[in-house]
Motif scaffolding. Structure first.
Motif, PDB file in Angstrom:
ATOM      1  N   VAL A 116      -6.998   1.200   3.238  1.00  0.00           N
ATOM      2  CA  VAL A 116      -6.236   1.225   1.730  1.00  0.00           C
ATOM      3  C   VAL A 116      -5.540   0.028   1.518  1.00  0.00           C
ATOM      4  N   ALA A 139     -11.341   4.635  -1.235  1.00  0.00           N
ATOM      5  CA  ALA A 139     -10.967   4.178  -0.010  1.00  0.00           C
ATOM      6  C   ALA A 139     -10.025   5.484   0.647  1.00  0.00           C
ATOM      7  N   LEU A 140      -9.085   5.801  -0.231  1.00  0.00           N
ATOM      8  CA  LEU A 140      -8.129   7.021   0.567  1.00  0.00           C
ATOM      9  C   LEU A 140      -9.221   8.106   1.171  1.00  0.00           C
ATOM     10  N   SER A 192       0.645  -1.160   0.060  1.00  0.00           N
ATOM     11  CA  SER A 192       0.077   0.054   0.062  1.00  0.00           C
ATOM     12  C   SER A 192       0.831   1.373  -0.096  1.00  0.00           C
ATOM     13  N   THR A 210       0.589   3.629  -3.225  1.00  0.00           N
ATOM     14  CA  THR A 210      -0.032   4.954  -2.847  1.00  0.00           C
ATOM     15  C   THR A 210       0.871   6.113  -3.006  1.00  0.00           C
ATOM     16  N   GLU A 243     -11.230   2.631  -7.020  1.00  0.00           N
ATOM     17  CA  GLU A 243     -11.390   2.013  -5.817  1.00  0.00           C
ATOM     18  C   GLU A 243     -10.553   2.366  -4.553  1.00  0.00           C
ATOM     19  N   VAL A 244      -9.159   2.410  -4.966  1.00  0.00           N
ATOM     20  CA  VAL A 244      -8.056   2.865  -3.898  1.00  0.00           C
ATOM     21  C   VAL A 244      -8.558   4.554  -3.749  1.00  0.00           C
ATOM     22  N   THR A 245      -8.887   5.176  -4.665  1.00  0.00           N
ATOM     23  CA  THR A 245      -8.887   6.672  -4.349  1.00  0.00           C
ATOM     24  C   THR A 245     -10.059   6.919  -3.510  1.00  0.00           C
ATOM     25  N   VAL A 295      -7.709  -2.842   0.564  1.00  0.00           N
ATOM     26  CA  VAL A 295      -8.289  -2.754  -0.675  1.00  0.00           C
ATOM     27  C   VAL A 295      -7.086  -2.937  -1.633  1.00  0.00           C
ATOM     28  N   TRP A 296      -5.919  -2.669  -1.541  1.00  0.00           N
ATOM     29  CA  TRP A 296      -4.832  -3.024  -2.402  1.00  0.00           C
ATOM     30  C   TRP A 296      -4.772  -4.401  -2.383  1.00  0.00           C
ATOM     31  N   PRO A 351      -8.797   6.058   5.085  1.00  0.00           N
ATOM     32  CA  PRO A 351      -7.361   5.732   4.499  1.00  0.00           C
ATOM     33  C   PRO A 351      -6.883   4.513   5.311  1.00  0.00           C
TER      34      PRO A 351
END
Length: 165
Positions: free
Chosen positions: A117, A109-110, A39, A43, A105-107, A120-121, A114
């Motif tokens: 994340v 979650a951020l 992550s 990120t 999806e990561v965006t 999610v990754w 956070p």
């Protein structure tokens, strides 16, 4: 002018290829990272990949498409150039289908939480990593086919000139 545009197109595709190539070269190591490290790397490391990579990616398709238009009356080059352009378009499609949804999806979650994340990754790591690998194959073949178009269009006449015959 055509030779200059061919040069520009091949350089542009080569630059775009560096980004997907980097992803492929990193893949074996990154697949072994734990959630926190994976992550942290994903990120932070790829911020410029998104902006510069987007310019390279769209630019390579535009350059190749314009080149295909420029050589439309040169059958030795046109079909190969069109095929190379199509492979670059397939790179974009593969990125949109495989990689972009993970990025989105990561965006989300951020922004939302956070601390989620890393999870999610990890849920989408294989799709994201192998999605880039699929794109790399399309780009590499696209580059090779465009290069082949240039070489095929050169034909025997230029070989005689280069060899001094």
């Amino acid at each position: 002018m055509l030779q200059i545009w061919r040069f520009v197109t091949l350089v542009w595709v080569a630059l775009a290829l560096t980004i997907t190539s980097a992803h492929v070269l990193e893949l074996p190591q990154k697949m072994q990272y734990d959630a926190a490290l994976y992550s942290a790397v994903n990120t932070t490391l790829y911020r410029q990949f998104a902006t510069v990579g987007g310019v390279y990616g769209v630019g390579q398709i535009l350059a190749a498409g314009l080149l295909a238009f420029a050589v439309r009356r040169r059958p030795r080059a046109y079909h190969w150039t069109l095929a190379g352009t199509a492979l670059l378009v397939l790179w974009l499609v593969s990125w949109l289908v495989l990689v972009a949804p993970v990025n989105d999806e990561v965006t989300r979650a951020l922004k939302a939480s956070p601390d989620l994340v890393p999870r999610v990754w990890m849920q989408h790591r294989e799709r994201w990593e192998y999605g880039h690998a699929v794109g790399f194959v399309f780009q590499l073949f696209g580059f090779c086919v465009l290069l082949l178009a240039v070489l095929r269009d050169a034909g025997p006449e230029s070989q005689r000139i280069r060899l001094g015959r």
